[in-house]
Motif scaffolding. Structure first.
Motif, PDB file in Angstrom:
ATOM      1  N   ARG A   9     -60.189 -49.794  65.916  1.00  0.00           N
ATOM      2  CA  ARG A   9     -61.416 -48.698  65.257  1.00  0.00           C
ATOM      3  C   ARG A   9     -61.595 -49.528  63.703  1.00  0.00           C
ATOM      4  O   ARG A   9     -60.552 -49.458  63.171  1.00  0.00           O
ATOM      5  N   LYS A  10     -62.423 -49.612  63.019  1.00  0.00           N
ATOM      6  CA  LYS A  10     -62.413 -49.181  61.949  1.00  0.00           C
ATOM      7  C   LYS A  10     -63.170 -47.819  60.955  1.00  0.00           C
ATOM      8  O   LYS A  10     -62.908 -48.340  59.997  1.00  0.00           O
ATOM      9  N   ASP A  11     -63.460 -47.168  61.749  1.00  0.00           N
ATOM     10  CA  ASP A  11     -63.490 -46.423  60.707  1.00  0.00           C
ATOM     11  C   ASP A  11     -62.209 -45.302  61.007  1.00  0.00           C
ATOM     12  O   ASP A  11     -60.846 -46.103  60.875  1.00  0.00           O
ATOM     13  N   ASP A  12     -62.104 -44.594  58.789  1.00  0.00           N
ATOM     14  CA  ASP A  12     -61.114 -43.857  58.255  1.00  0.00           C
ATOM     15  C   ASP A  12     -60.350 -43.028  59.365  1.00  0.00           C
ATOM     16  O   ASP A  12     -58.850 -42.626  58.990  1.00  0.00           O
ATOM     17  N   GLY A  13     -60.449 -42.078  60.294  1.00  0.00           N
ATOM     18  CA  GLY A  13     -60.036 -41.077  60.894  1.00  0.00           C
ATOM     19  C   GLY A  13     -60.534 -39.722  60.318  1.00  0.00           C
ATOM     20  O   GLY A  13     -59.315 -39.254  60.296  1.00  0.00           O
ATOM     21  N   LEU A  14     -60.951 -40.449  59.114  1.00  0.00           N
ATOM     22  CA  LEU A  14     -60.295 -38.894  58.134  1.00  0.00           C
ATOM     23  C   LEU A  14     -59.502 -38.172  57.212  1.00  0.00           C
ATOM     24  O   LEU A  14     -59.102 -37.333  57.472  1.00  0.00           O
ATOM     25  N   GLY A  15     -58.142 -39.364  57.169  1.00  0.00           N
ATOM     26  CA  GLY A  15     -57.037 -39.674  57.022  1.00  0.00           C
ATOM     27  C   GLY A  15     -57.227 -40.604  55.517  1.00  0.00           C
ATOM     28  O   GLY A  15     -57.993 -40.824  54.395  1.00  0.00           O
TER      29      GLY A  15
ATOM     30  N   ILE B 156     -54.963 -42.059  53.808  1.00  0.00           N
ATOM     31  CA  ILE B 156     -54.735 -43.918  53.288  1.00  0.00           C
ATOM     32  C   ILE B 156     -55.504 -43.607  54.905  1.00  0.00           C
ATOM     33  O   ILE B 156     -55.468 -43.964  55.736  1.00  0.00           O
ATOM     34  N   LYS B 157     -56.155 -45.192  54.187  1.00  0.00           N
ATOM     35  CA  LYS B 157     -57.278 -46.189  54.680  1.00  0.00           C
ATOM     36  C   LYS B 157     -56.438 -47.006  55.524  1.00  0.00           C
ATOM     37  O   LYS B 157     -55.451 -47.450  55.205  1.00  0.00           O
ATOM     38  N   PRO B 158     -56.831 -47.262  56.849  1.00  0.00           N
ATOM     39  CA  PRO B 158     -56.449 -48.303  57.827  1.00  0.00           C
ATOM     40  C   PRO B 158     -56.750 -49.672  57.359  1.00  0.00           C
ATOM     41  O   PRO B 158     -57.404 -49.861  57.230  1.00  0.00           O
ATOM     42  N   VAL B 159     -55.223 -50.012  58.034  1.00  0.00           N
ATOM     43  CA  VAL B 159     -55.634 -51.722  57.589  1.00  0.00           C
ATOM     44  C   VAL B 159     -55.798 -52.116  59.085  1.00  0.00           C
ATOM     45  O   VAL B 159     -55.490 -51.712  60.339  1.00  0.00           O
ATOM     46  N   ASN B 160     -57.363 -52.657  58.949  1.00  0.00           N
ATOM     47  CA  ASN B 160     -58.009 -53.112  60.357  1.00  0.00           C
ATOM     48  C   ASN B 160     -58.297 -54.894  60.074  1.00  0.00           C
ATOM     49  O   ASN B 160     -59.185 -55.054  61.328  1.00  0.00           O
ATOM     50  N   SER B 161     -58.079 -54.936  59.175  1.00  0.00           N
ATOM     51  CA  SER B 161     -58.572 -56.568  59.121  1.00  0.00           C
ATOM     52  C   SER B 161     -57.536 -57.351  60.176  1.00  0.00           C
ATOM     53  O   SER B 161     -56.340 -57.039  59.486  1.00  0.00           O
ATOM     54  N   SER B 162     -57.521 -58.976  60.577  1.00  0.00           N
ATOM     55  CA  SER B 162     -57.116 -59.839  60.949  1.00  0.00           C
ATOM     56  C   SER B 162     -55.713 -59.822  60.112  1.00  0.00           C
ATOM     57  O   SER B 162     -54.698 -60.151  60.647  1.00  0.00           O
ATOM     58  N   SER B 163     -55.162 -60.142  59.033  1.00  0.00           N
ATOM     59  CA  SER B 163     -54.680 -60.684  57.556  1.00  0.00           C
ATOM     60  C   SER B 163     -53.835 -59.746  57.734  1.00  0.00           C
ATOM     61  O   SER B 163     -52.383 -59.656  57.484  1.00  0.00           O
ATOM     62  N   GLY B 164     -54.164 -58.015  57.530  1.00  0.00           N
ATOM     63  CA  GLY B 164     -53.746 -56.958  57.765  1.00  0.00           C
ATOM     64  C   GLY B 164     -52.467 -56.805  58.542  1.00  0.00           C
ATOM     65  O   GLY B 164     -51.479 -56.177  58.671  1.00  0.00           O
ATOM     66  N   LEU B 165     -53.517 -57.113  59.469  1.00  0.00           N
ATOM     67  CA  LEU B 165     -52.383 -57.032  60.966  1.00  0.00           C
ATOM     68  C   LEU B 165     -51.360 -57.137  60.768  1.00  0.00           C
ATOM     69  O   LEU B 165     -50.954 -56.922  61.500  1.00  0.00           O
TER      70      LEU B 165
ATOM     71  N   ARG C 166     -68.752 -58.528  59.305  1.00  0.00           N
ATOM     72  CA  ARG C 166     -66.884 -58.211  59.820  1.00  0.00           C
ATOM     73  C   ARG C 166     -68.024 -57.022  59.479  1.00  0.00           C
ATOM     74  O   ARG C 166     -68.697 -56.535  58.479  1.00  0.00           O
ATOM     75  N   PRO C 167     -67.520 -55.784  60.661  1.00  0.00           N
ATOM     76  CA  PRO C 167     -67.864 -54.774  60.545  1.00  0.00           C
ATOM     77  C   PRO C 167     -67.366 -54.013  60.101  1.00  0.00           C
ATOM     78  O   PRO C 167     -65.719 -53.851  59.503  1.00  0.00           O
ATOM     79  N   VAL C 168     -67.756 -52.845  58.972  1.00  0.00           N
ATOM     80  CA  VAL C 168     -66.747 -52.084  57.816  1.00  0.00           C
ATOM     81  C   VAL C 168     -66.697 -50.965  58.579  1.00  0.00           C
ATOM     82  O   VAL C 168     -65.990 -49.625  58.061  1.00  0.00           O
ATOM     83  N   GLU C 169     -67.644 -49.743  59.431  1.00  0.00           N
ATOM     84  CA  GLU C 169     -67.589 -48.724  60.191  1.00  0.00           C
ATOM     85  C   GLU C 169     -66.672 -48.381  61.316  1.00  0.00           C
ATOM     86  O   GLU C 169     -66.980 -49.776  62.306  1.00  0.00           O
TER      87      GLU C 169
END
Length: 133
Positions: free
Chosen positions: A45-51, A53-62, A130-133
């Motif tokens: 999932r790429k969206d922020d979920g309306l939170g 804190i922005k989620p980490v969703n890149s492969s290096s961040g994960l 890479r998708p951003v949303e």
């Protein structure tokens, strides 16, 4: 006109709905254009979920998060060894559930990394951004 029952005649040229073999997701890419991704190419999932804190969703961040959780799990295993060596079994009796609880983010972290890495390879094969949303 849709077919409602077997005895109802069809209009000429009527073609029943055929679901596509592979559904696509239309998402905004890093370069700002809308790109059609398959479910496998999209990744996690790429969206922020309306939170906040922005989620980490890149492969290096994960990968960083998965390694961090693995280090924490290693620290817990070290504590378990110390409990066994010193013979303080009463501590283990009060904290055994933490060893089960830490396995949930450990497994989820590595599963998320491997899924995003596989999907990143699929996007690179089709030369998709890479998708951003």
């Amino acid at each position: 006109m849709a077919r409602r029952s077997r005895g109802v005649p069809q209009e000429p040229g009527y073609v029943p709905y055929q679901p596509p073999k592979e559904r696509v997701l239309h998402r905004t890419a890093e370069n700002g254009e809308v790109v059609a991704y398959t479910a496998d190419e999209y990744g996690i999932r790429k969206d922020d979920g309306l939170g906040i804190i922005k989620p980490v969703n890149s492969s290096s961040g994960l990968l960083f998060l998965a390694v961090l959780i693995t280090i924490a799990f290693g620290g817990m295993l070290y504590g378990l060894v110390q409990i066994v060596v010193t013979g303080q079994w009463d501590i283990l009796g009060r904290t055994w559930w933490m060893f089960l609880l830490i396995q949930i983010p450990l497994i989820a972290g590595w599963a998320g990394y491997f899924k995003e890495r596989r999907d990143e390879k699929l996007r690179l094969a089709r030369n998709l951004p890479r998708p951003v949303e």
